[in-house]
Design an enzyme around this catalytic site. Structure first.
Site, mmCIF file in Angstrom:
data_model
loop_
_atom_site.group_PDB
_atom_site.id
_atom_site.type_symbol
_atom_site.label_atom_id
_atom_site.label_comp_id
_atom_site.label_asym_id
_atom_site.label_seq_id
_atom_site.Cartn_x
_atom_site.Cartn_y
_atom_site.Cartn_z
ATOM 1 C CB THR A 148 -0.820 0.361 -1.876
ATOM 2 O OG1 THR A 148 0.332 0.036 -1.092
ATOM 3 C CG2 THR A 148 -0.540 0.033 -3.338
ATOM 4 N N PRO A 189 5.952 0.322 -2.247
ATOM 5 C CG PRO A 189 8.220 0.715 -1.900
ATOM 6 C CD PRO A 189 6.886 0.826 -1.241
ATOM 7 C CG ASP A 241 -6.679 -4.926 3.809
ATOM 8 O OD1 ASP A 241 -5.596 -4.340 4.011
ATOM 9 O OD2 ASP A 241 -7.356 -5.412 4.738
ATOM 10 C CG PHE A 251 6.302 -7.191 0.346
ATOM 11 C CD1 PHE A 251 5.988 -7.575 -0.945
ATOM 12 C CD2 PHE A 251 5.264 -6.836 1.203
ATOM 13 C CE1 PHE A 251 4.663 -7.600 -1.383
ATOM 14 C CE2 PHE A 251 3.937 -6.843 0.773
ATOM 15 C CZ PHE A 251 3.633 -7.230 -0.527
ATOM 16 N N GLY A 252 7.185 -8.745 3.253
ATOM 17 C CA GLY A 252 6.220 -9.294 4.215
ATOM 18 C C GLY A 252 6.538 -10.732 4.606
ATOM 19 C CG ASP A 294 6.598 -12.529 -0.444
ATOM 20 O OD1 ASP A 294 5.430 -12.937 -0.291
ATOM 21 O OD2 ASP A 294 6.891 -11.631 -1.255
ATOM 22 C CE LYS A 323 4.353 -11.885 -3.881
ATOM 23 N NZ LYS A 323 4.682 -10.840 -2.915
ATOM 24 N NE ARG A 382 -0.722 -6.970 -3.461
ATOM 25 C CZ ARG A 382 0.081 -7.645 -2.654
ATOM 26 N NH1 ARG A 382 1.097 -8.325 -3.133
ATOM 27 N NH2 ARG A 382 -0.123 -7.641 -1.349
HETATM 28 P P1 IMP Z 1 -1.870 -4.992 3.555
HETATM 29 O O1 IMP Z 1 -2.825 -4.591 4.625
HETATM 30 O O2 IMP Z 1 -2.523 -5.323 2.272
HETATM 31 O O3 IMP Z 1 -0.743 -4.017 3.410
HETATM 32 O O4 IMP Z 1 -1.183 -6.352 3.988
HETATM 33 C C1 IMP Z 1 -1.000 -6.679 5.343
HETATM 34 C C2 IMP Z 1 0.305 -7.374 5.557
HETATM 35 O O5 IMP Z 1 0.286 -8.621 4.878
HETATM 36 C C3 IMP Z 1 1.543 -6.650 5.049
HETATM 37 O O6 IMP Z 1 2.062 -5.804 6.004
HETATM 38 C C4 IMP Z 1 2.493 -7.769 4.754
HETATM 39 O O7 IMP Z 1 3.175 -8.132 5.924
HETATM 40 C C5 IMP Z 1 1.568 -8.907 4.395
HETATM 41 N N1 IMP Z 1 1.496 -9.057 2.934
HETATM 42 C C6 IMP Z 1 0.649 -8.444 2.062
HETATM 43 N N2 IMP Z 1 0.873 -8.864 0.819
HETATM 44 C C7 IMP Z 1 1.884 -9.759 0.899
HETATM 45 C C8 IMP Z 1 2.573 -10.525 -0.077
HETATM 46 O O8 IMP Z 1 2.321 -10.490 -1.296
HETATM 47 N N3 IMP Z 1 3.549 -11.332 0.411
HETATM 48 C C9 IMP Z 1 3.872 -11.417 1.728
HETATM 49 N N4 IMP Z 1 3.272 -10.705 2.656
HETATM 50 C C10 IMP Z 1 2.281 -9.881 2.247
#
Ligand code: IMP
Length: 204
Positions: free
Chosen positions: A8, A11, A68, A151-152, A154, A175, A181
């Site tokens: 990944t 950041p 992922d 992020f995302g 959260d 967190k 994670r």
């Molecule tokens: P990724 O494919 O692992 O990058 O995750 C897919 C999507 O899930 C990301 O674009 C974020 O929107 C969301 N995501 C992943 N990890 C987290 C987290 O720890 N908190 C909130 N959203 C997350």
């Protein structure tokens, strides 16, 4: 062998991964800038994590770690799930994805807003078996955004054990103490410490 390259380039994710694995004795290298992102074409988190880790070990020759993550919402039959990054369309922002999620849950009462984050982490080695582990965080989707950390999704995810606060209202340390994670990373460290391919200097 405790040196790994991270798939990944996000950041937020690299910070969370480093915070858990570096104190356990891992050396983590950033993905070289000339190695491109891999399309996440798998139908499962496992498939995508392995896809990303394998592509990176092939490109660098260094054991690679890829994760992922998906958000699985019960009232939406598990969506956005494996498509969490592009829930509101290709190239969607975190903001757009959260807005779509809140609209999809419009009218769904608090007790039925249960959900979980699942993270799958894969390690790929140049010449050994891949390792896959999982971390799960149970919780609910809030009625509205709260907090500005993380992020995302959260700002709308309330872990079962957070006293009603969203992940975005927790400090990075809070967190990392409970997140999907971080649970997956701890499982990974444990598995590596037990396996033949682990480093003798990984201590839990
Ligand atoms: P990724 O494919 O692992 O990058 O995750 C897919 C999507 O899930 C990301 O674009 C974020 O929107 C969301 N995501 C992943 N990890 C987290 C987290 O720890 N908190 C909130 N959203 C997350």
């Amino acid at each position: 062998m405790s040196e790994f390259v991270l798939a990944t380039a996000n950041p937020h994710k690299t910070e969370e991964i480093r915070a858990v694995l570096e104190p356990l004795g891992f050396t983590l290298l950033d993905r070289p800038s000339d190695v491109p992102d891999v399309d996440e074409t798998g139908e499962t988190l496992e498939a995508n994590a392995v896809l990303k880790a394998k592509a990176l070990v092939d490109a660098t020759g260094t054991p690679a770690i890829a994760d992922d993550t998906g958000l699985f919402v019960d009232a939406l039959d598990g969506r956005p799930g494996v498509h969490s990054a592009r829930y509101a369309g290709d190239g969607a922002t975190y903001e757009q994805n959260v807005t779509k999620l809140l609209s999809a849950l419009d009218g769904v009462e608090a007790p039925a807003r249960t959900a979980r984050f699942r993270t799958v982490i894969a390690i790929a080695y140049p010449d050994a078996m891949d390792v896959c582990v999982e971390g799960v965080l149970e919780g609910t989707i809030a009625l509205a955004r709260a907090g500005d950390q993380g992020f995302g999704y959260d700002p709308v995810f309330v872990p079962a054990a957070s006293g009603g606060r969203t992940l975005a209202e927790l400090s990075a340390d809070e967190k990392n103490a409970l997140s999907h994670r971080s649970l997956a990373l701890r499982a990974l460290a444990k598995k590596l410490a037990e396996s033949e391919v682990s480093s003798p200097d990984v201590h839990l």
